[in-house]
Design a protein around this motif. Structure first.
Motif, PDB file in Angstrom:
ATOM      1  N   VAL A 252       0.829  -1.250   0.111  1.00  0.00           N
ATOM      2  CA  VAL A 252       0.103  -0.088   0.060  1.00  0.00           C
ATOM      3  C   VAL A 252       0.815   1.377  -0.172  1.00  0.00           C
ATOM      4  CG1 VAL A 252      -1.989  -0.862   0.882  1.00  0.00           C
ATOM      5  CG2 VAL A 252      -0.232  -0.343   2.441  1.00  0.00           C
ATOM      6  N   TYR A 253       0.454   2.269  -0.849  1.00  0.00           N
ATOM      7  CA  TYR A 253       1.010   3.701  -0.711  1.00  0.00           C
ATOM      8  C   TYR A 253      -0.049   4.620  -0.208  1.00  0.00           C
ATOM      9  CZ  TYR A 253       5.318   3.105  -3.620  1.00  0.00           C
ATOM     10  OH  TYR A 253       6.557   2.774  -3.908  1.00  0.00           O
ATOM     11  N   GLY A 254       0.579   5.643   0.252  1.00  0.00           N
ATOM     12  CA  GLY A 254      -0.213   6.883   0.963  1.00  0.00           C
ATOM     13  C   GLY A 254      -0.066   7.873  -0.165  1.00  0.00           C
ATOM     14  N   ALA A 255      -0.972   8.995   0.142  1.00  0.00           N
ATOM     15  CA  ALA A 255      -1.017   9.931  -0.785  1.00  0.00           C
ATOM     16  C   ALA A 255       0.101  10.839  -1.100  1.00  0.00           C
ATOM     17  CB  ALA A 255      -2.239  10.701  -0.217  1.00  0.00           C
ATOM     18  N   PRO A 256       0.105  11.517  -2.227  1.00  0.00           N
ATOM     19  CA  PRO A 256       1.351  12.706  -2.475  1.00  0.00           C
ATOM     20  C   PRO A 256       1.044  13.594  -1.550  1.00  0.00           C
ATOM     21  CG  PRO A 256      -0.108  12.055  -4.513  1.00  0.00           C
ATOM     22  CD  PRO A 256      -0.709  11.567  -3.443  1.00  0.00           C
ATOM     23  N   GLY A 257       2.096  14.304  -1.006  1.00  0.00           N
ATOM     24  CA  GLY A 257       2.478  15.434  -0.128  1.00  0.00           C
ATOM     25  C   GLY A 257       2.018  15.421   1.308  1.00  0.00           C
ATOM     26  N   ILE A 258       2.140  14.145   1.787  1.00  0.00           N
ATOM     27  CA  ILE A 258       1.777  14.031   3.055  1.00  0.00           C
ATOM     28  C   ILE A 258       3.011  14.165   3.907  1.00  0.00           C
ATOM     29  CG2 ILE A 258      -0.295  12.732   3.074  1.00  0.00           C
ATOM     30  CD1 ILE A 258       1.217   9.893   3.733  1.00  0.00           C
ATOM     31  N   SER A 259       3.006  14.573   5.092  1.00  0.00           N
ATOM     32  CA  SER A 259       4.272  14.994   5.957  1.00  0.00           C
ATOM     33  C   SER A 259       4.746  13.671   6.350  1.00  0.00           C
ATOM     34  CB  SER A 259       3.787  15.899   7.261  1.00  0.00           C
ATOM     35  OG  SER A 259       3.156  14.999   8.154  1.00  0.00           O
ATOM     36  N   ALA A 260       6.039  13.808   6.835  1.00  0.00           N
ATOM     37  CA  ALA A 260       7.043  12.604   7.598  1.00  0.00           C
ATOM     38  C   ALA A 260       6.127  12.128   8.743  1.00  0.00           C
ATOM     39  CB  ALA A 260       8.191  13.090   7.900  1.00  0.00           C
ATOM     40  N   GLU A 261       5.289  13.116   9.322  1.00  0.00           N
ATOM     41  CA  GLU A 261       4.411  12.555  10.745  1.00  0.00           C
ATOM     42  C   GLU A 261       3.382  11.851  10.356  1.00  0.00           C
ATOM     43  OE1 GLU A 261       5.606  15.828  10.192  1.00  0.00           O
ATOM     44  OE2 GLU A 261       7.253  15.808  11.843  1.00  0.00           O
ATOM     45  N   GLN A 262       2.600  12.403   9.352  1.00  0.00           N
ATOM     46  CA  GLN A 262       1.632  11.680   8.768  1.00  0.00           C
ATOM     47  C   GLN A 262       1.858  10.364   8.114  1.00  0.00           C
ATOM     48  OE1 GLN A 262       0.221  14.999   5.972  1.00  0.00           O
ATOM     49  NE2 GLN A 262      -1.287  15.618   7.655  1.00  0.00           N
ATOM     50  N   ARG A 263       3.010  10.287   7.470  1.00  0.00           N
ATOM     51  CA  ARG A 263       3.290   9.139   6.821  1.00  0.00           C
ATOM     52  C   ARG A 263       3.617   7.873   8.019  1.00  0.00           C
ATOM     53  NH1 ARG A 263       9.164   7.866   3.722  1.00  0.00           N
ATOM     54  NH2 ARG A 263       8.281   5.502   3.320  1.00  0.00           N
TER      55      ARG A 263
END
Length: 319
Positions: A252-263
């Motif tokens: 799975v991948y997360g969205a573009p442009g999320i912060s390091a904390e959000q990742r």
């Protein structure tokens, strides 16, 4: 400490990702499944969604199926439509890498955020029940005589079963650029083609064909693993003198442009789901091999696998 000050501190810690997962508000996850219903990515995405809610890592999970072009259509929608969304996930895997190599879509996987690899599933090759062929040896003999006369059915161009078919041809001395590969948009279409005898041989993850194999509607003749799959009495290609091994991993991948904390928070959420009883049940039911890898190690794995797949596909005449 006053109650309002404590609550503000708690909210700040949660936003910064400094609280354990259990102390944060559970998310409303949006799961992009870049494939039609019924296939491996769809099964994986929905199993992960169930595990997320069962583990209380998410309150709700909403699914969006967008099939086509080996996941490139779903990837484009995900990249363009969920920028900065910390609760967005997209199912992907080796098939998407192959599709990007062959299709050269305008969007790139590097625009999204690597989260985690989840599983590896090995392919099984099957014959329709009424096939005149009885074994992989029979298929190979015909392949050597006339590569185009053997119609291979499976997932999109660049899928692991497509690559495996080209590798088989190469290993047995047939011209891999002349294989007759028919790509289907989803597992349901490929299954219908095999059951209808519209292809010579079909390939997919074992879980997609298991019920038809058990019912005698398909005859399993080879798996692409190094050793026989646990509890499944089907010979490997290597056992049959064909030096081919390839796994279909999913992640799975997360969205573009999320912060390091959000990742980090999203990764912890996924990893918590993978420890649930629900996920363990899905692994067993679908004959998936756990292959958990997260963070920068997962990002490097994707880059390395992309390069290795491209080299195989160029050598086999697929690109």
């Amino acid at each position: 400490m006053r109650r309002d000050t404590f609550l503000k501190s708690l909210a700040a810690l949660a936003a910064a990702g400094a609280l354990p997962l259990s102390a944060r508000a559970a998310a409303n996850v949006k799961m992009m499944i870049p494939a039609n219903p019924g296939g491996g990515w769809d099964t994986t995405g929905r199993a992960l969604g169930k595990a997320l809610t069962d583990a209380k890592a998410a309150d709700t999970v909403a699914y969006d199926n967008k099939g086509g072009a080996a996941g490139a259509l779903g990837l484009a929608q995900f990249v363009n439509g969920s920028k900065g969304d910390p609760n967005a996930l997209m199912v992907m895997g080796s098939v998407m890498l192959g599709g990007i190599i062959t299709g050269k879509p305008p969007v790139n996987l590097s625009q999204a955020t690597p989260i985690a690899r989840l599983t590896t599933e090995y392919n099984v090759f099957v014959l329709p029940s009424n096939s005149p062929f009885k074994s992989m040896k029979d298929v190979v003999e015909q392949l050597k005589k006339d590569p185009g006369s053997v119609k291979w059915g499976g997932g999109s161009r660049g899928s692991t079963e497509h690559i495996a078919a080209a590798m088989i041809a190469q290993k047995v001395g047939a011209d891999p650029s002349k294989i007759n590969y028919v790509a289907f948009r989803g597992g349901g279409e490929a299954t219908a083609a095999i059951l209808g005898g519209n292809v010579t041989i079909g390939g997919s993850g074992y879980s997609e064909f298991a019920e038809y194999i058990a019912a005698g509607k398909m005859k399993a003749i080879a798996v692409t693993s190094a050793q026989r799959l646990p509890g499944i009495n089907v010979p490997t290609l290597k056992e049959q003198g064909i030096d081919v091994e390839i796994g279909n991993w999913r992640g799975v991948y997360g969205a573009p442009g999320i912060s390091a904390e959000q990742r980090k928070a999203l990764t912890e959420m996924v990893l918590a789901a993978l420890k649930s009883a629900s996920w363990a049940e899905s692994l067993k039911k679908n004959a998936w091999t756990p292959a958990v890898l997260s963070g920068d190690a997962f990002a490097k794995f994707v880059d390395d696998d992309f390069a290795a797949l491209r080299a195989i596909m160029v050598k086999s005449g697929m690109v």
